[in-house]
Design a protein around this motif. Structure first.
Motif, PDB file in Angstrom:
ATOM      1  N   TYR A   1      29.077  37.112  42.456  1.00 35.76           N
ATOM      2  CA  TYR A   1      30.020  36.444  41.563  1.00 35.76           C
ATOM      3  C   TYR A   1      31.250  36.041  42.369  1.00 35.76           C
ATOM      4  CZ  TYR A   1      32.869  40.734  41.440  1.00 35.76           C
ATOM      5  OH  TYR A   1      33.663  41.815  41.777  1.00 35.76           O
TER       6      TYR A   1
ATOM      7  N   ALA B   1      37.960  36.184  40.909  1.00 34.79           N
ATOM      8  CA  ALA B   1      38.091  35.840  39.494  1.00 34.79           C
ATOM      9  C   ALA B   1      38.085  37.053  38.568  1.00 34.79           C
ATOM     10  CB  ALA B   1      36.982  34.879  39.086  1.00 34.79           C
ATOM     11  N   TYR B   2      37.790  38.222  39.106  1.00 37.36           N
ATOM     12  CA  TYR B   2      37.668  39.422  38.266  1.00 37.36           C
ATOM     13  C   TYR B   2      38.462  40.578  38.872  1.00 37.36           C
ATOM     14  CZ  TYR B   2      33.664  37.141  36.047  1.00 37.36           C
ATOM     15  OH  TYR B   2      32.852  36.278  35.367  1.00 37.36           O
ATOM     16  N   TYR B   3      39.185  41.289  38.004  1.00 33.49           N
ATOM     17  CA  TYR B   3      39.834  42.507  38.442  1.00 33.49           C
ATOM     18  C   TYR B   3      38.769  43.556  38.761  1.00 33.49           C
ATOM     19  CZ  TYR B   3      44.079  40.734  36.076  1.00 33.49           C
ATOM     20  OH  TYR B   3      45.158  39.999  35.654  1.00 33.49           O
TER      21      TYR B   3
ATOM     22  N   LYS C   1      43.891  43.665  41.427  1.00 33.00           N
ATOM     23  CA  LYS C   1      43.782  42.278  40.977  1.00 33.00           C
ATOM     24  C   LYS C   1      43.677  41.377  42.210  1.00 33.00           C
ATOM     25  CE  LYS C   1      46.705  43.738  37.164  1.00 33.00           C
ATOM     26  NZ  LYS C   1      47.993  43.597  36.459  1.00 33.00           N
TER      27      LYS C   1
ATOM     28  N   ARG D   1      33.770  46.452  37.479  1.00 36.94           N
ATOM     29  CA  ARG D   1      34.340  45.116  37.322  1.00 36.94           C
ATOM     30  C   ARG D   1      34.855  44.899  35.909  1.00 36.94           C
ATOM     31  NH1 ARG D   1      31.207  39.338  37.552  1.00 36.94           N
ATOM     32  NH2 ARG D   1      30.955  39.849  35.334  1.00 36.94           N
ATOM     33  N   ASN D   2      35.980  44.174  35.845  1.00 38.87           N
ATOM     34  CA  ASN D   2      36.540  43.766  34.570  1.00 38.87           C
ATOM     35  C   ASN D   2      35.567  42.885  33.794  1.00 38.87           C
ATOM     36  OD1 ASN D   2      39.258  44.369  33.728  1.00 38.87           O
ATOM     37  ND2 ASN D   2      39.518  42.175  33.410  1.00 38.87           N
ATOM     38  N   GLY D   3      35.449  43.108  32.495  1.00 42.35           N
ATOM     39  CA  GLY D   3      34.732  42.177  31.646  1.00 42.35           C
ATOM     40  C   GLY D   3      35.517  40.889  31.519  1.00 42.35           C
ATOM     41  N   ALA D   4      34.890  39.864  30.997  1.00 41.87           N
ATOM     42  CA  ALA D   4      35.437  38.514  30.914  1.00 41.87           C
ATOM     43  C   ALA D   4      36.883  38.449  30.410  1.00 41.87           C
ATOM     44  CB  ALA D   4      34.547  37.677  30.004  1.00 41.87           C
ATOM     45  N   GLY D   5      37.831  38.596  31.325  1.00 49.65           N
ATOM     46  CA  GLY D   5      39.230  38.461  30.957  1.00 49.65           C
ATOM     47  C   GLY D   5      39.818  39.648  30.232  1.00 49.65           C
TER      48      GLY D   5
ATOM     49  N   ASN E   1      39.963  44.186  29.824  1.00 49.71           N
ATOM     50  CA  ASN E   1      39.877  45.406  30.620  1.00 49.71           C
ATOM     51  C   ASN E   1      38.838  46.400  30.123  1.00 49.71           C
ATOM     52  OD1 ASN E   1      41.855  44.793  32.651  1.00 49.71           O
ATOM     53  ND2 ASN E   1      43.372  44.960  31.007  1.00 49.71           N
TER      54      ASN E   1
ATOM     55  N   ASP F   1      32.088  45.610  32.787  1.00 50.89           N
ATOM     56  CA  ASP F   1      30.758  45.082  32.543  1.00 50.89           C
ATOM     57  C   ASP F   1      29.751  45.410  33.647  1.00 50.89           C
ATOM     58  OD1 ASP F   1      31.336  41.505  33.219  1.00 50.89           O
ATOM     59  OD2 ASP F   1      31.795  43.306  34.398  1.00 50.89           O
TER      60      ASP F   1
END
Lengths: 119, 107
Positions: free
Chosen positions: A27, A31-33, A52, A98-102, A104, A107
């Protein structure tokens, strides 16, 4: 496919430091925290903090302020957790997640790194 | 900090049973709640986010409900693969916090 591959198990003496890595693939890294969560033997899940990648900034749980550092390397898509002043109650499995879509929640998770603190 | 309280801590159930786990937040978290399943020796797996949204690939026998402070995870017909520990997690604010877990065991 998203993969988070963590470094291997560590055994450390009390007072030492440990640095755990988490290599991300599959990925767009920045783009992901990336969060760190730990789990002591037989216990529940404990959030430690988040890195971040876009800014290089962090948020740490107050419990860990001053005792952990989370960093990342965009060129190798790897995130690092360093814990200082290890004590026996730091014995745990440390997960990157990993952070989920936008938001906290988490996923995708790494398989975990066992850190054992023992003299 | 938002405290998350799960109940029961453990339950015994049979294959085919309907199982419900509850999670209560110490303050309102709207629908900013996720549920995870964890098997021994494995990392947690995301089941539900935003209280009731099923993660891709998760069987439809799992469902989540609730908003504000009271939430639940339901397994409509327990399967052998579902024996595990389940955790809720709030993500309305830092620090992110988890419930203490509910271990689902075979009766």
């Amino acid at each position: 496919q998203v993969q988070l591959v963590q470094s291997g198990a560590e055994v450390k003496q009390p007072g030492a430091s440990v640095k755990v890595s988490c290599k991300a693939s599959g990925y767009t890294f920045y783009a992901y925290y990336m969060h760190w969560v730990r789990q002591a033997p037989g216990q529940g899940l404990e959030w430690m903090g988040v890195f971040k990648p876009t800014s290089g900034s962090t948020d740490y749980a107050q419990k860990f302020q001053g005792r952990v550092t989370m960093t990342g390397d965009v060129s190798t898509t790897t995130v690092y957790l360093e814990v200082y002043g290890l004590q026996s109650d730091d014995t745990a499995v440390y997960y990157c997640a990993r952070n989920g879509a936008g938001h906290n929640y988490f996923d995708f998770w790494g398989r975990g790194t066992q850190v054992t603190v023992s003299s | 900090d938002v405290q998350m309280t799960q109940s029961p801590p453990a339950l015994s159930a049979s294959v085919g049973d309907r199982v419900t786990i509850t999670c209560r937040a110490s303050q309102t978290i709207s629908a900013w709640l996720a549920w995870y399943q964890q098997k021994p020796g494995e990392a947690p797996k995301l089941l539900i986010y935003r209280a009731s949204s099923l993660e891709s690939g998760v069987p439809s026998r799992f469902s989540g409900s609730g908003s504000g402070t009271d939430f639940s995870l339901t397994i409509s017909s327990l399967q052998p693969d579902d024996f595990a520990t389940y955790y809720c997690q709030q993500y309305v604010s830092f620090p992110l916090t988890f419930g203490g877990g509910t271990k689902v065991e075979i009766k």
